[in-house]
Design an enzyme around this catalytic site. Structure first.
Site, short mmCIF file in Angstrom:
data_model
loop_
_atom_site.label_atom_id
_atom_site.label_comp_id
_atom_site.label_asym_id
_atom_site.label_seq_id
_atom_site.Cartn_x
_atom_site.Cartn_y
_atom_site.Cartn_z
N TYR A 3 10.44 7.49 -10.00
CA TYR A 3 9.95 5.37 -9.96
C TYR A 3 9.45 5.33 -11.98
CZ TYR A 3 7.71 1.63 -9.22
OH TYR A 3 6.86 -0.03 -8.48
N SER A 45 12.37 5.42 -14.29
CA SER A 45 12.44 4.05 -14.63
C SER A 45 11.71 2.51 -14.86
CB SER A 45 13.00 3.80 -13.06
OG SER A 45 11.67 3.52 -11.99
N LYS A 46 9.87 3.18 -14.58
CA LYS A 46 9.53 2.02 -14.82
C LYS A 46 8.69 2.32 -16.75
CE LYS A 46 10.02 -0.69 -11.58
NZ LYS A 46 10.19 -2.24 -11.18
N ILE A 80 0.06 -4.86 -5.15
CA ILE A 80 0.38 -5.95 -5.19
C ILE A 80 0.22 -5.76 -3.44
CG2 ILE A 80 0.84 -8.29 -5.48
CD1 ILE A 80 -0.06 -7.31 -8.09
N SER A 105 5.80 -1.91 -14.19
CA SER A 105 4.59 -0.80 -12.97
C SER A 105 3.64 -0.26 -14.30
CB SER A 105 5.04 -0.15 -12.59
OG SER A 105 4.07 0.68 -11.94
P1 NAD Z 1 9.57 -6.14 -1.83
O1 NAD Z 1 10.16 -4.30 -1.35
O2 NAD Z 1 8.58 -6.60 -1.30
O3 NAD Z 1 10.35 -6.53 -2.32
C1 NAD Z 1 12.07 -6.04 -3.25
C2 NAD Z 1 12.32 -6.76 -3.22
O4 NAD Z 1 13.91 -6.34 -3.64
C3 NAD Z 1 13.31 -7.23 -1.30
O5 NAD Z 1 13.23 -8.08 -0.84
C4 NAD Z 1 14.58 -5.91 -1.62
O6 NAD Z 1 15.35 -6.48 -0.88
C5 NAD Z 1 15.47 -6.12 -2.63
N1 NAD Z 1 16.21 -4.93 -3.77
C6 NAD Z 1 15.57 -3.86 -3.49
N2 NAD Z 1 16.03 -3.18 -4.03
C7 NAD Z 1 17.97 -4.31 -4.09
C8 NAD Z 1 18.91 -3.62 -4.98
N3 NAD Z 1 19.41 -3.30 -5.51
N4 NAD Z 1 19.81 -5.03 -5.52
C9 NAD Z 1 19.42 -6.27 -5.16
N5 NAD Z 1 18.07 -6.60 -3.81
C10 NAD Z 1 17.04 -5.31 -4.28
O7 NAD Z 1 8.44 -5.29 -3.19
P2 NAD Z 1 7.38 -5.94 -4.39
O8 NAD Z 1 6.66 -4.91 -4.63
O9 NAD Z 1 7.60 -7.14 -4.44
O10 NAD Z 1 8.59 -5.50 -5.38
C11 NAD Z 1 9.30 -6.18 -6.95
C12 NAD Z 1 9.08 -5.20 -7.59
O11 NAD Z 1 7.70 -5.04 -8.17
C13 NAD Z 1 9.79 -3.96 -8.53
O12 NAD Z 1 10.13 -3.57 -9.24
C14 NAD Z 1 8.84 -2.88 -8.01
O13 NAD Z 1 8.90 -1.50 -8.78
C15 NAD Z 1 7.72 -3.49 -8.22
N6 NAD Z 1 6.09 -3.78 -8.84
C16 NAD Z 1 5.42 -3.52 -6.85
C17 NAD Z 1 4.92 -3.34 -7.21
C18 NAD Z 1 3.37 -3.66 -5.76
O14 NAD Z 1 2.42 -2.62 -5.98
N7 NAD Z 1 4.11 -4.18 -4.89
C19 NAD Z 1 4.02 -2.69 -8.50
C20 NAD Z 1 4.02 -2.65 -9.52
C21 NAD Z 1 5.67 -2.63 -9.52
#
Ligand code: NAD
Length: 267
Positions: A163, A166-167, A196, A148
């Protein structure tokens, strides 16, 4: 990186995607399927997985849905066993599953809340990579880790200490793994998205005490320099596809920011 291209970049490859049921993981599953990959779709939410499986199969991809929790080593090891018995090979791992977790002043965050976030995001990523190594070692492959902008360039989201830690841990781990696995032809890269539009808010648990630590920060209206709003999961999926493909054959140990310059404004 247009989907118009005729040559399919990862045709016949087998890719495992964690967090495939939603958001960025789901978009990557669809993009990989479009490009001819076969998929192991892993998530702890079985219902959403079956929807994504059907979406991938519409492109002719063979895909299996595996319900597993990435922070549980036993559950993850079983998932890899299922994957290997279904396909007999593994080429690409998108270690993407993650949560926002508890958003709290450090003073008010319990050890359990801290550990819950670290355990999914950092330990879960370690476990995902660890169990992929024996399968990727023979022929080489590509690992992409979703980090992230938080914890790497941005530190102004108050309450995100677990968070962000972790990132930041994930990008350090990416670099360690890239060097360690280079001799096997395994590339390891991180992506650092800005905001996103996904379902990530569902895994966000803000505490009321947050107001105690907020420092007023002034952003220009909108806060996204390149586009008027957050990015789309499909835009992130295009980057993941590039890193997964042989077009990125000399790229390893690096972090690629995908945030429309948001982190440069907010850092
Ligand atoms: P999201 O919540 O739409 O999707 C995340 C998916 O991961 C979900 O389907 C959830 O069920 C699954 N999940 C969560 N914990 C889990 C576990 N312990 N075991 C198996 N599956 C698990 O969110 P997203 O935004 O698509 O997130 C994906 C990644 O992107 C994450 O690592 C998040 O930190 C990172 N991220 C997201 C953003 C943002 O703005 N959306 C920005 C930077 C980084």
């Amino acid at each position: 990186m247009s989907s118009q291209s005729t040559a399919r970049r990862i045709e016949g490859k087998v890719a495992l995607i964690t967090g495939a049921g939603s958001g960025i993981g789901r978009a990557a599953a669809v993009r990989f399927a479009e490009e001819g990959a076969n998929l192991i779709l892993l998530d702890r939410d079985r219902q959403t997985l079956s929807v994504v499986c059907r979406e991938a199969e519409a492109f002719g991809a063979k895909s299996i849905a595996v319900e597993a929790d990435i922070s549980d080593e036993h559950s993850l090891a079983e998932a890899y066993d299922k994957a290997i018995s279904a396909f007999g090979q593994l080429d690409i791992v998108f270690a993407n599953a993650g949560i926002n977790g508890t958003i709290s002043p450090i003073e008010h965050m319990s050890k359990e809340e801290w550990e819950a976030t670290i355990s999914v995001n950092l330990t879960g990523t370690f476990l995902t990579v660890k169990h992929a190594i024996p399968l990727l070692k023979e022929k080489g492959g590509s690992i992409i880790i979703t980090s992230s902008i938080n914890g790497n360039r941005v530190f102004s989201n108050f309450g995100f200490s677990a968070y962000s830690s972790s990132k930041a841990g994930e990008t350090a781990f990416t670099r360690m793994a890239a060097l360690e696995l280079a001799e096997y032809g395994i590339r390891v890269n991180a992506i650092c998205p800005g905001a996103i539009s996904t379902n990530i808010d569902q895994s966000t648990k803000p505490k009321p005490e947050l107001e105690e630590i907020r420092i007023p920060v002034e952003f220009p209206e909108g806060g996204h320099p390149l586009e008027d709003g957050p990015g789309k999961p499909s835009q992130v999926a295009n980057l993941v596809l590039f890193l997964a493909s042989d077009e990125a054959s000399h790229i390893t140990g690096t972090s690629v920011y995908i945030d429309g310059a948001e982190s440069l404004l907010r850092g």
